[in-house]
Design a protein around this motif. Structure first.
Motif, PDB file in Angstrom:
ATOM      1  N   ARG A 102      18.621  22.795   1.950  1.00  0.00           N
ATOM      2  CA  ARG A 102      18.432  24.025   1.973  1.00  0.00           C
ATOM      3  C   ARG A 102      17.079  24.134   2.220  1.00  0.00           C
ATOM      4  N   THR A 143      13.497  26.246   1.140  1.00  0.00           N
ATOM      5  CA  THR A 143      13.410  26.865   0.311  1.00  0.00           C
ATOM      6  C   THR A 143      11.906  27.803   1.190  1.00  0.00           C
ATOM      7  N   GLU A 145      21.202  36.003   0.002  1.00  0.00           N
ATOM      8  CA  GLU A 145      22.536  36.104   1.458  1.00  0.00           C
ATOM      9  C   GLU A 145      22.050  35.374   1.890  1.00  0.00           C
ATOM     10  N   THR A 180      20.602  32.113   4.151  1.00  0.00           N
ATOM     11  CA  THR A 180      20.682  30.369   4.228  1.00  0.00           C
ATOM     12  C   THR A 180      20.080  30.195   4.976  1.00  0.00           C
ATOM     13  N   TYR A 181      19.322  28.875   4.739  1.00  0.00           N
ATOM     14  CA  TYR A 181      18.822  27.916   5.193  1.00  0.00           C
ATOM     15  C   TYR A 181      18.759  26.500   5.569  1.00  0.00           C
ATOM     16  N   LEU A 182      19.685  25.581   6.380  1.00  0.00           N
ATOM     17  CA  LEU A 182      19.911  24.065   6.203  1.00  0.00           C
ATOM     18  C   LEU A 182      19.196  23.661   7.100  1.00  0.00           C
ATOM     19  N   SER A 235      21.083  28.374  10.249  1.00  0.00           N
ATOM     20  CA  SER A 235      20.644  29.864   8.948  1.00  0.00           C
ATOM     21  C   SER A 235      22.077  30.351   9.404  1.00  0.00           C
ATOM     22  N   VAL A 258      29.727  24.967   2.197  1.00  0.00           N
ATOM     23  CA  VAL A 258      29.833  26.089   2.214  1.00  0.00           C
ATOM     24  C   VAL A 258      30.437  27.448   1.714  1.00  0.00           C
TER      25      VAL A 258
END
Length: 156
Positions: A6, A8, A47, A49-51, A64, A105
């Motif tokens: 993930r 940050t 709410e 998210t980027y992996l 994302s 997820v």
């Protein structure tokens, strides 16, 4: 070996560079107007998210999404924003790994996204991983600030 983690707030510059690369690939580089500082703020929101997929510590792709609520079902779903794998890394399972991470997820929630009608390679990829394609038109309406209220009060 590819690892997925993930992103940050500290990854804002990396995420921004990947987004710009994707936009350039699609001929839409000028559409990316978010700054690295704003991206840092967005990455801190729960709410969003980027992996990031990395090979030997180098970012090679990302996926994302945002968590949204369906007003029809009342349940949350994942609104996929982007899936991108850098040139030279495509065809080696990175996209599948990223989408698999999203599926984990999602935990049974629906995952929704858009794909351009002309992007047949992406459509084949999504069908190969089991996604259904539902034809729809996308409407965009960007109204100048204040103009909508004036228009509606004047009877259009």
């Amino acid at each position: 070996m590819v690892s997925i983690r993930r992103a940050t707030a500290a990854d804002a510059a990396t995420v921004h560079a990947l987004m710009c690369e994707l936009a350039g690939h699609q001929g839409q580089r000028s559409a990316v107007s978010v700054s690295v500082d704003r991206m840092r703020e967005l990455l801190a929101r729960p709410e969003i998210t980027y992996l990031i997929a990395e090979r030997n510590g180098r970012a090679i792709g990302y996926v994302s999404w945002l968590v949204r609520v369906s007003l029809w079902s009342g349940g949350d779903y994942l609104a996929l924003d982007d899936l991108f794998v850098r040139e030279g890394e495509r065809g080696h399972g990175v996209g599948e790994r990223l989408m698999g991470a999203v599926a984990e997820v999602a935990d049974g929630r629906v995952i929704r996204w858009e794909v351009a009608a002309a992007n047949e390679a992406a459509q084949r990829f999504y069908q190969r991983i089991g996604a259904g394609l539902i034809p729809k038109m996308i409407c965009r309406w960007q109204v100048e600030a204040g103009a909508a209220a004036e228009s509606w009060h004047a009877g259009h």
